[in-house]
Design an enzyme around this catalytic site. Structure first.
Site, PDB file in Angstrom:
ATOM      1  CG  ASN A 130      -5.722   1.730   9.552  1.00  0.00           C
ATOM      2  OD1 ASN A 130      -4.581   1.363   9.236  1.00  0.00           O
ATOM      3  ND2 ASN A 130      -6.634   0.876  10.008  1.00  0.00           N
ATOM      4  CG  MET A 158       0.886  -5.379  11.201  1.00  0.00           C
ATOM      5  SD  MET A 158      -0.822  -5.286  10.593  1.00  0.00           S
ATOM      6  CE  MET A 158      -1.500  -6.754  11.349  1.00  0.00           C
ATOM      7  NE  ARG A 159       4.082  -1.408  18.832  1.00  0.00           N
ATOM      8  CZ  ARG A 159       4.165  -2.309  19.815  1.00  0.00           C
ATOM      9  NH1 ARG A 159       4.309  -3.589  19.518  1.00  0.00           N
ATOM     10  NH2 ARG A 159       4.107  -1.943  21.077  1.00  0.00           N
ATOM     11  CG  LEU A 188      -2.077   4.022  16.642  1.00  0.00           C
ATOM     12  CD1 LEU A 188      -2.723   4.966  15.634  1.00  0.00           C
ATOM     13  CD2 LEU A 188      -0.567   4.218  16.677  1.00  0.00           C
ATOM     14  CG  HIS A 211      -9.852  -3.044   8.595  1.00  0.00           C
ATOM     15  ND1 HIS A 211      -9.030  -3.679   9.500  1.00  0.00           N
ATOM     16  CD2 HIS A 211     -10.974  -3.794   8.522  1.00  0.00           C
ATOM     17  CE1 HIS A 211      -9.630  -4.769   9.955  1.00  0.00           C
ATOM     18  NE2 HIS A 211     -10.814  -4.859   9.377  1.00  0.00           N
ATOM     19  CG  ASP A 233      -9.701  -2.213  12.764  1.00  0.00           C
ATOM     20  OD1 ASP A 233      -8.775  -1.531  12.295  1.00  0.00           O
ATOM     21  OD2 ASP A 233      -9.586  -3.415  13.027  1.00  0.00           O
ATOM     22  CG  ASN A 236      -2.194  -0.840   0.907  1.00  0.00           C
ATOM     23  OD1 ASN A 236      -3.050  -0.433   0.130  1.00  0.00           O
ATOM     24  ND2 ASN A 236      -2.260  -2.020   1.507  1.00  0.00           N
TER      25      ASN A 236
END
Ligand code: GRF
Length: 213
Positions: free
Chosen positions: A109, A92-93, A95, A111, A147, A15
């Site tokens: 972001n 992949m962490r 926040l 998803h 998300d 991406n």
């Protein structure tokens, strides 16, 4: 003036590559200020450097679970590079609220599911298990809850008989690479914005037709 983007990655960075290509277009309303990873082994870092970009890592491991201290180190690099908008691309962490509040309405972001369905990990497996006929990807503004946040664009793809998580995931990924640049173009140019949780302007709606897949 082009808006300055900080891209955050953890892995291969496909991406990120789509955003780098979009930034190279003469009319692009954004430029890449910095690519940052939370692990020095992220494959995307080399790709970013090969494209002539500044690409660095702040390894989270020495921070031994102090998430905010790690994020303060990321934040310092992003500020120093003059980033104005952050594009999380396979970072992949989770926040902390501190970081999200330090960048109000400025963190995007991607998803790999049609939110609000299938938050979290293993989205393609779970979509197939649920028997969905349409799946896809979402670009949203980041809020402290995982998300969640205003949806700026979605791309839908069909789930086909015989699909595996890999075949469905590949179909989704191809759309991610179309969706993210277009959302960022609209967001950076002000054609797409938010007021509170309400989206203003033109969210991006894409659909891969059955014939394409
Ligand atoms: C993508 O599927 C993205 O939606 C998810 O993680 C994956 C990252 O892939 N958040 P890449 O590093 O951009 O190739």
């Amino acid at each position: 003036m082009k808006r300055r983007i900080g891209i955050l990655i953890s892995g291969r960075g496909s991406n990120m590559e789509a955003l780098i290509r979009a930034a190279a277009e003469p009319e692009a309303p954004f430029e890449i200020a910095l690519v940052l990873a939370n692990n020095p082994e992220a494959g995307g870092l080399e790709k970013a450097r090969a494209a002539g970009l500044r690409a660095e890592s702040v390894d989270h491991r020495p921070f031994k679970g102090d998430r905010e201290a790690h994020e303060r180190a990321l934040d310092a690099k992003l500020r120093e590079a003059g980033a104005e908008i952050l594009a999380f691309a396979g970072y992949m962490r989770l926040l902390t609220p501190w970081f999200v509040e330090a960048w109000p309405d400025a963190i995007l972001n991607i998803h790999p599911a049609l939110l609000p369905s299938f938050k979290g990990l293993h989205t393609h497996e779970r979509a197939l298990e649920a028997g969905v006929l349409w799946h896809g990807c979402t670009v949203h503004l980041v809020r402290p809850a995982m998300d969640e946040g205003p949806i700026l664009g979605q791309a839908a793809v069909p789930a086909l008989p015989g699909d595996t998580a890999e075949s469905l995931g590949a179909r989704v990924l191809a759309q991610e690479h179309r969706l993210y640049p277009e959302v960022l173009r609209r967001f950076a140019s002000g054609r797409l914005s938010v007021q509170g949780e309400r989206v203003l302007g033109e969210p991006v709606v894409l659909r891969a037709d059955l014939a394409e897949s």
